[in-house]
Motif scaffolding. Structure first.
Motif, PDB file in Angstrom:
ATOM      1  N   ILE A  57      40.916  36.227  30.387  1.00 56.77           N
ATOM      2  CA  ILE A  57      40.152  36.138  31.632  1.00 56.77           C
ATOM      3  C   ILE A  57      38.866  36.905  31.036  1.00 56.77           C
ATOM      4  O   ILE A  57      37.940  36.167  31.612  1.00 56.77           O
ATOM      5  CB  ILE A  57      40.795  37.214  32.396  1.00 56.77           C
ATOM      6  N   ARG A  58      39.024  37.961  30.328  1.00 55.32           N
ATOM      7  CA  ARG A  58      37.572  38.568  29.848  1.00 55.32           C
ATOM      8  C   ARG A  58      36.568  37.605  29.226  1.00 55.32           C
ATOM      9  O   ARG A  58      35.286  37.260  29.525  1.00 55.32           O
ATOM     10  CB  ARG A  58      37.500  39.843  29.219  1.00 55.32           C
ATOM     11  N   MET A  91      32.163  45.339  38.790  1.00 54.74           N
ATOM     12  CA  MET A  91      32.262  44.174  39.206  1.00 54.74           C
ATOM     13  C   MET A  91      33.026  43.463  38.261  1.00 54.74           C
ATOM     14  O   MET A  91      33.860  42.509  38.951  1.00 54.74           O
ATOM     15  CB  MET A  91      30.821  43.455  39.320  1.00 54.74           C
ATOM     16  N   LEU A  92      32.882  43.606  37.203  1.00 52.23           N
ATOM     17  CA  LEU A  92      33.819  42.805  36.137  1.00 52.23           C
ATOM     18  C   LEU A  92      35.482  42.927  36.394  1.00 52.23           C
ATOM     19  O   LEU A  92      35.988  42.331  36.119  1.00 52.23           O
ATOM     20  CB  LEU A  92      33.207  43.326  34.609  1.00 52.23           C
ATOM     21  N   SER A  93      35.687  44.381  36.424  1.00 53.63           N
ATOM     22  CA  SER A  93      36.922  44.554  36.646  1.00 53.63           C
ATOM     23  C   SER A  93      37.631  44.198  38.193  1.00 53.63           C
ATOM     24  O   SER A  93      38.822  43.654  38.109  1.00 53.63           O
ATOM     25  CB  SER A  93      37.424  46.023  36.691  1.00 53.63           C
ATOM     26  N   ARG A  94      36.799  43.970  38.906  1.00 52.98           N
ATOM     27  CA  ARG A  94      37.013  43.311  40.188  1.00 52.98           C
ATOM     28  C   ARG A  94      37.335  41.800  39.995  1.00 52.98           C
ATOM     29  O   ARG A  94      38.481  41.170  40.714  1.00 52.98           O
ATOM     30  CB  ARG A  94      36.205  43.425  41.339  1.00 52.98           C
ATOM     31  N   LEU A  95      36.697  41.056  39.299  1.00 48.84           N
ATOM     32  CA  LEU A  95      36.836  39.808  38.944  1.00 48.84           C
ATOM     33  C   LEU A  95      38.063  39.538  38.349  1.00 48.84           C
ATOM     34  O   LEU A  95      38.837  38.668  38.500  1.00 48.84           O
ATOM     35  CB  LEU A  95      35.514  39.162  38.175  1.00 48.84           C
ATOM     36  N   GLU A  96      38.501  40.495  37.167  1.00 46.06           N
ATOM     37  CA  GLU A  96      39.498  40.328  36.485  1.00 46.06           C
ATOM     38  C   GLU A  96      40.767  40.602  37.543  1.00 46.06           C
ATOM     39  O   GLU A  96      41.762  39.755  37.386  1.00 46.06           O
ATOM     40  CB  GLU A  96      39.702  41.598  35.395  1.00 46.06           C
ATOM     41  N   THR A  97      40.705  41.334  38.305  1.00 46.53           N
ATOM     42  CA  THR A  97      41.766  41.674  39.248  1.00 46.53           C
ATOM     43  C   THR A  97      42.278  40.600  40.069  1.00 46.53           C
ATOM     44  O   THR A  97      43.054  40.042  40.520  1.00 46.53           O
ATOM     45  CB  THR A  97      41.367  42.887  40.151  1.00 46.53           C
TER      46      THR A  97
END
Length: 105
Positions: free
Chosen positions: A20-21, A1-7
C-alpha cells in the motif's frame, strides 16, 4: 494523511502495508496539509514533497517544501502568518516535460 489513506485501503482490501505504501508513494507527488486553527480558520500548514518509498524502514519518504509561520493575531483575533519556503522541489521531471520552468523551485 498518509496513514488515513493506508487505513482506507485496508478497509476495502487485504493488501500488505508495504505494498500500500509503495502505491501511495508512486501515485502522489505533493501533499498539502490543511488544518483548523484555534481561531476556527483553516490554513495551509505544510506542503510536502513525496520522495518515494524507503524499503529498509517500510516508510514513505517526505520532505517539507513550505511550512506555516505564525506571526500573531490581527485586531479581530484572527491568526496571521505566511507560508515560509523551507526546502526545494527535487522531483521536477514531470514539470519540465509539461513545459513548466523549474529554475525557481
Amino acid at each position: 494523511m498518509l496513514s488515513r489513506l493506508e487505513t482506507m485501503v485496508l478497509m476495502g482490501l487485504s493488501i500488505p502495508i508495504p505494498a500500500i505504501r509503495r502505491q501511495i508513494a508512486s501515485g502522489i507527488d505533493i501533499m498539502v496539509h490543511l488544518s483548523r486553527m484555534r481561531d476556527k480558520s483553516r490554513k495551509v500548514l505544510e506542503i510536502l514533497e513525496i520522495d518515494g518509498y524507503d524499503i529498509p524502514s517500510s516508510e514513505i519518504r517526505t520532505h517539507p517544501l513550505f511550512e506555516f509561520e505564525e506571526s500573531g493575531e490581527d485586531k479581530d483575533g484572527r491568526l496571521t502568518g505566511r507560508l515560509k519556503k523551507v526546502g526545494c522541489l527535487s522531483h521536477t521531471q514531470k514539470l519540465r516535460r509539461a513545459g513548466i520552468s523549474t529554475e525557481d523551485m
